[in-house]
Design an enzyme around this catalytic site. Structure first.
Site, PDB file in Angstrom:
ATOM      1  N   ASP A  15     -18.049 -47.346  -3.969  1.00  0.00           N
ATOM      2  CA  ASP A  15     -18.393 -46.307  -4.843  1.00  0.00           C
ATOM      3  C   ASP A  15     -17.949 -45.256  -4.856  1.00  0.00           C
ATOM      4  O   ASP A  15     -17.235 -44.758  -3.807  1.00  0.00           O
ATOM      5  CB  ASP A  15     -20.010 -46.845  -5.088  1.00  0.00           C
ATOM      6  CG  ASP A  15     -20.737 -46.473  -3.652  1.00  0.00           C
ATOM      7  OD1 ASP A  15     -19.613 -46.073  -2.771  1.00  0.00           O
ATOM      8  OD2 ASP A  15     -21.852 -47.000  -3.438  1.00  0.00           O
ATOM      9  N   ASN A  20     -34.236 -48.245  -2.056  1.00  0.00           N
ATOM     10  CA  ASN A  20     -34.907 -49.184  -3.136  1.00  0.00           C
ATOM     11  C   ASN A  20     -34.386 -50.573  -2.952  1.00  0.00           C
ATOM     12  O   ASN A  20     -34.164 -51.195  -3.916  1.00  0.00           O
ATOM     13  CB  ASN A  20     -34.731 -48.485  -4.212  1.00  0.00           C
ATOM     14  CG  ASN A  20     -33.275 -48.081  -4.757  1.00  0.00           C
ATOM     15  OD1 ASN A  20     -32.355 -48.519  -4.019  1.00  0.00           O
ATOM     16  ND2 ASN A  20     -33.109 -47.587  -5.867  1.00  0.00           N
ATOM     17  N   HIS A  73     -30.809 -51.004  -3.025  1.00  0.00           N
ATOM     18  CA  HIS A  73     -29.566 -51.167  -3.766  1.00  0.00           C
ATOM     19  C   HIS A  73     -28.429 -51.226  -2.716  1.00  0.00           C
ATOM     20  O   HIS A  73     -28.506 -50.993  -1.294  1.00  0.00           O
ATOM     21  CB  HIS A  73     -29.356 -49.518  -4.489  1.00  0.00           C
ATOM     22  CG  HIS A  73     -28.875 -48.316  -3.577  1.00  0.00           C
ATOM     23  ND1 HIS A  73     -29.521 -47.160  -4.090  1.00  0.00           N
ATOM     24  CD2 HIS A  73     -28.204 -48.356  -2.434  1.00  0.00           C
ATOM     25  CE1 HIS A  73     -28.907 -46.232  -3.075  1.00  0.00           C
ATOM     26  NE2 HIS A  73     -28.192 -47.061  -2.367  1.00  0.00           N
ATOM     27  N   GLU A 112     -28.245 -50.577  -8.558  1.00  0.00           N
ATOM     28  CA  GLU A 112     -29.840 -49.829  -8.435  1.00  0.00           C
ATOM     29  C   GLU A 112     -30.613 -51.002  -9.042  1.00  0.00           C
ATOM     30  O   GLU A 112     -30.061 -52.001  -9.448  1.00  0.00           O
ATOM     31  CB  GLU A 112     -30.017 -48.659  -9.150  1.00  0.00           C
ATOM     32  CG  GLU A 112     -29.094 -47.463  -8.842  1.00  0.00           C
ATOM     33  CD  GLU A 112     -29.633 -46.931  -7.631  1.00  0.00           C
ATOM     34  OE1 GLU A 112     -30.356 -47.386  -6.819  1.00  0.00           O
ATOM     35  OE2 GLU A 112     -29.439 -45.712  -7.694  1.00  0.00           O
TER      36      GLU A 112
HETATM   37  C1  GLP Z   1     -25.745 -44.884  -0.827  1.00  0.00           C
HETATM   38  C2  GLP Z   1     -24.707 -45.611  -1.082  1.00  0.00           C
HETATM   39  C3  GLP Z   1     -24.829 -46.845  -0.422  1.00  0.00           C
HETATM   40  C4  GLP Z   1     -25.356 -46.897   0.911  1.00  0.00           C
HETATM   41  C5  GLP Z   1     -26.625 -46.453   0.841  1.00  0.00           C
HETATM   42  C6  GLP Z   1     -27.492 -46.153   1.997  1.00  0.00           C
HETATM   43  O1  GLP Z   1     -25.979 -43.745  -1.643  1.00  0.00           O
HETATM   44  N1  GLP Z   1     -23.968 -45.672  -2.326  1.00  0.00           N
HETATM   45  O2  GLP Z   1     -23.260 -47.499  -0.132  1.00  0.00           O
HETATM   46  O3  GLP Z   1     -25.302 -47.986   1.839  1.00  0.00           O
HETATM   47  O4  GLP Z   1     -26.721 -45.444  -0.145  1.00  0.00           O
HETATM   48  O5  GLP Z   1     -27.168 -44.923   2.393  1.00  0.00           O
HETATM   49  P1  GLP Z   1     -27.782 -44.460   3.881  1.00  0.00           P
HETATM   50  O6  GLP Z   1     -26.832 -45.391   4.928  1.00  0.00           O
HETATM   51  O7  GLP Z   1     -27.070 -43.121   4.017  1.00  0.00           O
HETATM   52  O8  GLP Z   1     -29.022 -44.721   4.190  1.00  0.00           O
END
Ligand code: GLP
Length: 252
Positions: free
Chosen positions: A79, A147, A149, A154
Site C-alpha cells: 500500500d 482495528n 486492518h 479497513e
Molecule cells: C498500517 C499499514 C499496515 C500495517 C499496519 C500496522 O498503516 N498500512 O500495512 O500493518 O498499519 O502498523 P504497525 O506495524 O505500525 O502497527
C-alpha cells in the site's frame, strides 16, 4: 482466477507465540531468509509500519553477512499514501528503501511500489492492480492494524476486494499520526492491495507484537469471519502463519 469468491470455511490457523517482539521478529526473519536461500528468485509481498522494522533490520544484517542474497528477489508492496512523492520521508516507498532495500542490496528494477503522487490516481491503481494480478507472491508479510486492518483494507473491506483507492478510518489516522516523520497530518487516502490480492499469496506470515494488537488478534483468530475485522478473512487461506509476541497473544 478467484478461488475464494465466498467465505466457505475457516481453517485452523498456525500460530507461534514467542516471549518478545525481538524473538518474534527473529522467527519471521529466519522464515524469509530460508525462503530466499531456497528460492533466490522468489517474489515477496512486503508491508510497512513499525512492526516489520526489526525484521527488515535482521534481513539487512543477514545480507551484509552474506548469509543470503536479495539480488534476484522481486518485491511487491502492499500500500501507499495518496499524495506523497516516493522521495517523501513519510511515503511507504521511502520507508522501504530506508529500512530494507538499500541496506540489503535489492535490485531496484525488481522492486514494485505504488506511486502515491501519480497525477491520475485511478490510472495508478489500475496499473498496480494489473501488476499484482499477474504476479502472485510466494510469501506475503503482513502486520495488522489495531482495528484489524491488513494493508489499508479497513473494516468493511470485502473479501473480493482488489487494488483500489481507499479512505482511511479515523482510528488509523490517529494511530498513524504517531509514526509521521515530517508531515503534520496523516494523508486521508491511500492505494492498497485488496483482501483478494493478499489471499492470492502462496504463504502469508502475519507478525503482531504488543498489547495494543491483542484485541485485533483475538477477533482475527476467534473463528468468526467477517468484514468488520479484515484480518479475520485470512482464515479462508490455508497457509497463514501468525507470529505473535506475548503482548499480542494475551487475549488468546
Ligand atoms: C498500517 C499499514 C499496515 C500495517 C499496519 C500496522 O498503516 N498500512 O500495512 O500493518 O498499519 O502498523 P504497525 O506495524 O505500525 O502497527
Amino acid at each position: 482466477m478467484d478461488h475464494h469468491p465466498r467465505i466457505a470455511s475457516a481453517r485452523a490457523a498456525k500460530i507461534t507465540i514467542l516471549p518478545t517482539a525481538e524473538e518474534a521478529s527473529q522467527f519471521v526473519a529466519e522464515r524469509l531468509v530460508t525462503l530466499v536461500q531456497a528460492n533466490p528468485t522468489c517474489r515477496l509481498g512486503l508491508a510497512t509500519g513499525q512492526t516489520p522494522r526489526r525484521v527488515y533490520a535482521k534481513l539487512v544484517a543477514a545480507a551484509q553477512d552474506e548469509k543470503v542474497s536479495f539480488a534476484k528477489v522481486e518485491t511487491i508492496n502492499l500500500d501507499e499514501y495518496c499524495g506523497l512523492e516516493q522521495s517523501h520521508p513519510d511515503s511507504f516507498a521511502a520507508y522501504m528503501h530506508r529500512e530494507l532495500f538499500s541496506g540489503a542490496s535489492f535490485d531496484t528494477s525488481k522492486i514494485n511500489l505504488i506511486d502515491g503522487a501519480a497525477k491520475d490516481e485511478t490510472a495508478e491503481a489500475a496499473r498496480y492492480a494489473a501488476l499484482v494480478r499477474s504476479r502472485p507472491v510466494d510469501l506475503q508479510l503482513l502486520g495488522i492494524g489495531t482495528n484489524g486492518h491488513i494493508g489499508f483494507n479497513e473494516p468493511g473491506s470485502p473479501v473480493t476486494s482488489r487494488v483500489r483507492i481507499v479512505e482511511l478510518s479515523p482510528e488509523t489516522l490517529v494511530v498513524n499520526q504517531q509514526t509521521l516523520l515530517q508531515l503534520d497530518r496523516v494523508p486521508t487516502r491511500a492505494i492498497t492491495m485488496g483482501i483478494a490480492d493478499i489471499i492470492d499469496a502462496r504463504e502469508i506470515v502475519v507478525l503482531a507484537t504488543g498489547a495494543a494488537k491483542a484485541e485485533a488478534i483475538r477477533k482475527s483468530l476467534s473463528g468468526q469471519l467477517g468484514e468488520a475485522c479484515p484480518a479475520s478473512l485470512l482464515q479462508i487461506h490455508g497457509n497463514v502463519h501468525w507470529v505473535l509476541d506475548k503482548g499480542a497473544a494475551q487475549l488468546q
